[in-house]
Design an enzyme around this catalytic site. Structure first.
Site, mmCIF file in Angstrom:
data_model
loop_
_atom_site.group_PDB
_atom_site.id
_atom_site.type_symbol
_atom_site.label_atom_id
_atom_site.label_comp_id
_atom_site.label_asym_id
_atom_site.label_seq_id
_atom_site.Cartn_x
_atom_site.Cartn_y
_atom_site.Cartn_z
ATOM 1 N N GLU A 99 19.401 35.298 22.025
ATOM 2 C CA GLU A 99 19.922 35.247 20.652
ATOM 3 C C GLU A 99 18.769 35.171 19.656
ATOM 4 O O GLU A 99 18.795 35.808 18.608
ATOM 5 C CB GLU A 99 20.863 34.045 20.497
ATOM 6 C CG GLU A 99 22.071 34.190 21.399
ATOM 7 C CD GLU A 99 23.107 33.108 21.189
ATOM 8 O OE1 GLU A 99 22.886 31.996 21.692
ATOM 9 O OE2 GLU A 99 24.116 33.371 20.517
ATOM 10 N N GLU A 156 26.518 32.669 29.268
ATOM 11 C CA GLU A 156 27.373 31.607 28.710
ATOM 12 C C GLU A 156 28.789 31.572 29.267
ATOM 13 O O GLU A 156 29.359 30.492 29.450
ATOM 14 C CB GLU A 156 27.443 31.739 27.172
ATOM 15 C CG GLU A 156 26.204 31.262 26.436
ATOM 16 C CD GLU A 156 25.141 32.334 26.266
ATOM 17 O OE1 GLU A 156 25.179 33.342 27.001
ATOM 18 O OE2 GLU A 156 24.270 32.164 25.400
ATOM 19 N N LYS A 171 29.835 18.184 74.276
ATOM 20 C CA LYS A 171 28.664 17.985 73.414
ATOM 21 C C LYS A 171 27.734 16.940 74.037
ATOM 22 O O LYS A 171 26.523 17.134 74.118
ATOM 23 C CB LYS A 171 29.103 17.577 72.001
ATOM 24 C CG LYS A 171 29.718 18.741 71.203
ATOM 25 C CD LYS A 171 29.914 18.375 69.750
ATOM 26 C CE LYS A 171 30.778 19.349 68.967
ATOM 27 N NZ LYS A 171 30.175 20.652 68.681
HETATM 28 N N1 LIG Z 1 34.639 27.883 63.335
HETATM 29 C C1 LIG Z 1 34.553 27.154 62.230
HETATM 30 O O1 LIG Z 1 35.174 27.443 61.216
HETATM 31 C C2 LIG Z 1 33.638 25.952 62.212
HETATM 32 C C3 LIG Z 1 33.181 25.456 60.986
HETATM 33 C C4 LIG Z 1 32.291 24.382 60.968
HETATM 34 C C5 LIG Z 1 31.914 23.796 62.169
HETATM 35 N N2 LIG Z 1 32.408 24.276 63.342
HETATM 36 C C6 LIG Z 1 31.963 23.612 64.584
HETATM 37 O O2 LIG Z 1 30.955 24.406 65.207
HETATM 38 C C7 LIG Z 1 31.030 24.246 66.615
HETATM 39 C C8 LIG Z 1 31.162 25.615 67.262
HETATM 40 O O3 LIG Z 1 32.339 26.232 66.791
HETATM 41 P P1 LIG Z 1 32.621 27.789 66.910
HETATM 42 O O4 LIG Z 1 33.780 28.074 66.044
HETATM 43 O O5 LIG Z 1 31.364 28.533 66.705
HETATM 44 O O6 LIG Z 1 33.066 27.887 68.437
HETATM 45 P P2 LIG Z 1 33.051 29.141 69.408
HETATM 46 O O7 LIG Z 1 34.050 28.854 70.442
HETATM 47 O O8 LIG Z 1 33.127 30.411 68.627
HETATM 48 O O9 LIG Z 1 31.589 29.083 70.051
HETATM 49 C C9 LIG Z 1 31.181 28.118 70.928
HETATM 50 C C10 LIG Z 1 30.094 28.726 71.805
HETATM 51 O O10 LIG Z 1 29.463 27.703 72.551
HETATM 52 C C11 LIG Z 1 29.192 28.215 73.822
HETATM 53 N N3 LIG Z 1 28.958 27.101 74.745
HETATM 54 C C12 LIG Z 1 29.849 26.314 75.368
HETATM 55 N N4 LIG Z 1 29.194 25.403 76.126
HETATM 56 C C13 LIG Z 1 27.873 25.626 75.953
HETATM 57 C C14 LIG Z 1 26.692 25.036 76.470
HETATM 58 N N5 LIG Z 1 26.756 24.042 77.335
HETATM 59 N N6 LIG Z 1 25.508 25.519 76.062
HETATM 60 C C15 LIG Z 1 25.433 26.554 75.222
HETATM 61 N N7 LIG Z 1 26.517 27.155 74.693
HETATM 62 C C16 LIG Z 1 27.715 26.706 75.083
HETATM 63 C C17 LIG Z 1 30.370 29.080 74.171
HETATM 64 O O11 LIG Z 1 30.063 30.009 75.182
HETATM 65 C C18 LIG Z 1 30.627 29.746 72.830
HETATM 66 O O12 LIG Z 1 29.898 30.951 72.693
HETATM 67 C C19 LIG Z 1 32.174 23.305 66.888
HETATM 68 O O13 LIG Z 1 31.705 21.998 67.003
HETATM 69 C C20 LIG Z 1 33.041 23.455 65.627
HETATM 70 O O14 LIG Z 1 33.826 22.331 65.368
HETATM 71 C C21 LIG Z 1 33.240 25.342 63.405
#
Ligand SMILES: NC(=O)c1ccc[n+]([C@@H]2O[C@H](COP(=O)([O-])OP(=O)(O)OC[C@H]3O[C@@H](n4cnc5c(N)ncnc54)[C@H](O)[C@@H]3O)[C@@H](O)[C@H]2O)c1
Length: 716
Positions: free
Chosen positions: A120, A140, A409
């Site tokens: 401006e 803005e 996990k």
């Molecule tokens: N999908 C979503 O919208 C989202 C969002 C935020 C967080 N999360 C979290 O992220 C994490 C993964 O979710 P996702 O949606 O990607 O799941 P997903 O099922 O798409 O992927 C999980 C992967 O982990 C692999 N896996 C299993 N055991 C394993 C091991 N011992 N070592 C290595 N890999 C192994 C599987 O083969 C698979 O490829 C979860 O904890 C989920 O809660 C997911």
């Protein structure tokens, strides 16, 4: 020196030319705050008094030209009310008019960023020359306002109505060459030639080779278009701007109406019109929310910056466990932003899928011309897929993204921890499981934090960094640093099931499920909540999240907060999952999905759903939009207040930004806390009280009751 102040100085360069330089003392950038404007006026008046001055160039002493007005001053200015605001604007505008009316030609040299009030000011000069490094625009409208220092008056006079409407109502930045094409600047030169070019231009004007007086006269007079041409220009813009802005963002339309009135008037009268419409826009709840969002975003970035400073650790090599939806996305984002990452899975096909996804996202960048094929291969090479723990001894941080099961996990942590260096951080991307609980299986729980990304990782700006009971400052700080390096906005929260975002999202889903249980139609709910401003209604959102994932996460939340999230009835999402409807991922949930022409899932209504859920819903009943909104929003907002009480999230501004960046809370409402402020805290508590018979989720927590009793608000 003709003038020297805290922001501006005016120095004679010889041949009657004065350089008016903006170099705001004690700041890294130039911004047009009230003090700088007063200083600009004083400098202008000093120049006006000096009869030896024949021409003026305006330059910047910083790498930017002017970043805009000082947004932190808006709150105070706007609080004065409509009348005082209009008066104040008319006064401020006189400053730029006095500069515009100097009896000598003026040229502005735009060296870098030139936004809002900066542009401006530049428009008040006769000529503008820009460096190739400059970018300019009127952002803005993103704050719910429009240019109010004469920008909406001068821009149509300088570049024509159609162009001005685009610049002002769309709010996008333009590079120097685009600005030249539109006529917003008169020349573009290399950065090192900028000052000389401005001097040469003002000399030409002084010599009468450039007709600066004719130029100026055009800016003082009404726009040269007859009534019919003007009507045509504005009528076509109204439809486009109205459709683009939508009903929740009134600023672009107010800017347009203001320009329509103003173009027919001489400058000073048009400035009065601008002040009138500006005040209207500034006092809308949308402007209040959007300005709040801007300031909250700055606050969040500052908090992240403070954490980053605490970290001594360099994250040179990352690893992700799991190559699924999230693991693949995390690997892509890390590689894209320059941190090499090992991606480990137990399945070959999962690794292939993860690499394939990353490849697709990068190809899109190449297609859009944002990346070269060579850069794409370089980026892909930063992801190293693997089925074993080979060189995990060299990684600085591991992001765990395996299935959402605490047993799996914990087993993975037990397997990987002995292979790591003493200082390697383990961050879990769990969406719901308590970090302190997961840490129980670790030998070095101090190195363990939560790093909660949102899906899709490349698109969603938020990362919640979760501090468990035993997480060290270094682990939190290094994770914050990595999240920022990955281009995300990290917000540090304390630990509990669901952390902050999911803890408040699930009560919203509970509200939705209860509405359905009591006879509401989910199509109507989605429609109302989308009109409220959510990017998608709750049924559609559940489909996108994944219904099985949502049911599973809902169970974790219910176990974590049984007093209000556990229930003794089956909800519609559970029933749909039992019927193998998992949402978008398998093409059917509340809606059915089929790929559109671009391959994106397009939703359509499936008449069989009402048949499937009929066993768990009451006879169809109409709910008003107000009832639907209250029944969905009250549980969410109450939970936000509980999170503030328990210090899960540190401040209302962090809570609001987490909801905006994590789940798309409507920006024009500013977030849950701003929504309560704008509803009125006492009104909100009354709304909750009315619904309290529905269960504890609806009982307003103490924080809100105390605020209502004391007449307090979250902000201001
Ligand atoms: N999908 C979503 O919208 C989202 C969002 C935020 C967080 N999360 C979290 O992220 C994490 C993964 O979710 P996702 O949606 O990607 O799941 P997903 O099922 O798409 O992927 C999980 C992967 O982990 C692999 N896996 C299993 N055991 C394993 C091991 N011992 N070592 C290595 N890999 C192994 C599987 O083969 C698979 O490829 C979860 O904890 C989920 O809660 C997911």
């Amino acid at each position: 020196m003709l003038y020297s102040g805290p922001a501006f100085s005016a120095a004679a360069l010889g041949d009657g030319i004065v350089e008016l330089k903006f170099d705001l003392a004690g700041e890294s950038v130039n911004k047009l705050n009230q003090a700088a404007l007063r200083d600009f006026d004083a400098a202008t008046q000093a120049i006006a008094k000096d009869a030896s001055v024949k021409g003026v160039i305006v330059t910047s002493g910083k790498p930017v030209f002017i970043v805009g007005a000082d947004i932190t001053e808006f709150g105070g200015m706007f609080a004065a009310g409509e009348e005082a605001l209009v008066k104040g604007l008319i006064e401020t505008n006189k400053t730029l008019c006095r500069f515009e009316d100097l009896p000598v030609p003026t040229v502005v040299a735009i060296n870098g960023v030139c936004l809002g009030g900066g542009l401006e000011l530049a428009l008040a000069a006769d000529y503008r020359v820009a460096s190739t490094a400059a970018s300019m625009g009127f952002p803005e409208v993103k704050l719910g306002i429009f240019p109010g220092f004469g920008g909406s008056v001068r821009m149509p006079r300088v570049i024509g109505i159609d162009n001005a409407v685009e610049w002002i109502c769309a709010g996008a930045d333009k590079k120097a060459d685009a600005a030249l094409k539109d006529g917003a600047v008169d020349a573009v030169v290399a950065p090192e030639q900028l000052r000389d070019a401005a001097i040469a231009m003002v000399k030409q004007a002084i010599a009468g080779k450039l007709d600066w007086k004719a130029r100026r006269a055009e800016k003082l007079a009404p726009v040269k278009l007859n009534k019919i041409e003007q009507t045509m220009a504005f009528n076509s813009s109204m439809a486009v701007v109205g459709a683009q802005a939508g009903p929740n963002y009134p600023a672009p339309m107010l800017a347009l109406k203001n320009m329509q009135e103003g173009v027919a008037l001489p400058r000073d009268a048009a400035l009065e019109v601008e002040a009138k419409y500006f005040a209207k826009a500034a006092l809308t709840p949308q402007a209040n929310a959007l300005i709040g969002v801007f300031l909250a975003d700055q606050g969040v970035k500052k908090a992240a910056g403070a954490w980053e400073k605490k970290s001594k650790k360099e994250i040179k090599q990352a690893a992700v466990l799991g190559a699924g939806i999230m693991g693949g996305g995390i690997a892509y984002q890390s590689a894209f932003k320059g941190t090499p990452i090992v991606m480990k899975d137990i399945r070959d096909d999962a690794l292939a899928l993860g690499m394939n996804e990353a490849g697709k996202l990068l190809s899109k960048q190449v297609e859009k011309g944002r990346m070269t094929p060579a850069k794409m291969s370089e980026t892909l090479a930063r992801i190293r897929p693997t089925l074993n723990y080979g060189d995990f001894g060299t990684v600085d941080i591991i992001i765990e993204a395996v299935v959402e099961n605490p047993k799996v996990k914990k087993a993975v942590f037990a397997e990987v921890e002995p292979l790591l260096r003493e200082d390697t951080i383990i961050a879990s991307n769990t969406s719901t499981i308590s970090i302190s609980h997961l840490a129980e299986s670790l030998k070095r729980p101090q190195n363990f934090v939560g790093m909660h990304f949102f899906n899709p990782v490349n698109m969603m700006p938020l990362v919640e960094v979760i501090r468990g009971k035993q997480s060290s400052d270094e682990a939190v700080a290094a994770t914050v640093k990595l999240a920022s390096k990955m281009g995300k906005t990290p917000i540090v929260v304390n630990d509990c099931p669901g952390f902050f975002v999911n803890r408040v999202l699930f009560p919203y889903f509970d509200g939705f499920h209860m509405l359905l249980r009591d006879g509401a139609d989910f199509l109507a709910i989605d429609k109302v909540m989308e009109k409220f401003g959510w990017p998608m209604g709750p049924a559609y959102l559940l489909d996108v999240v994944g219904m099985d994932t949502a049911v599973h996460a809902g169970d974790v939340m219910a176990a974590g907060f049984p007093d209000r999230m556990a229930k003794d009835w089956k909800n519609t999402t559970q029933v749909l999952v039992e019927n193998q409807r998992f949402g978008q991922k398998n093409g059917k949930g509340y809606y059915v999905y089929a790929p559109d022409k671009k391959g994106k899932p397009k939703k359509t209504v499936d008449p069989t759903v009402s048949e499937l859920i009929k066993g768990v819903v009451a006879a169809r009943k109409e709910f008003t939009p107000e009832e639907i909104i209250a029944r969905c929003m009250v549980p969410m907002v109450n939970e936000v207040a509980r999170c503030l009480e328990e210090k899960i999230v540190a401040s209302p501004y962090e809570a609001d930004m987490a909801l905006l960046y994590g789940i798309g809370f409507p920006p024009f409402r500013g977030g849950a806390c701003r929504y309560v402020d704008q509803t009125g805290v006492a009104n909100f508590v009354a709304m909750a009280d009315k619904l309290a018979p529905l269960g504890k989720l609806y009982e307003a927590p103490k924080l809100l009751r105390d605020m209502a009793a004391a007449g307090k608000k979250f902000f201001g």
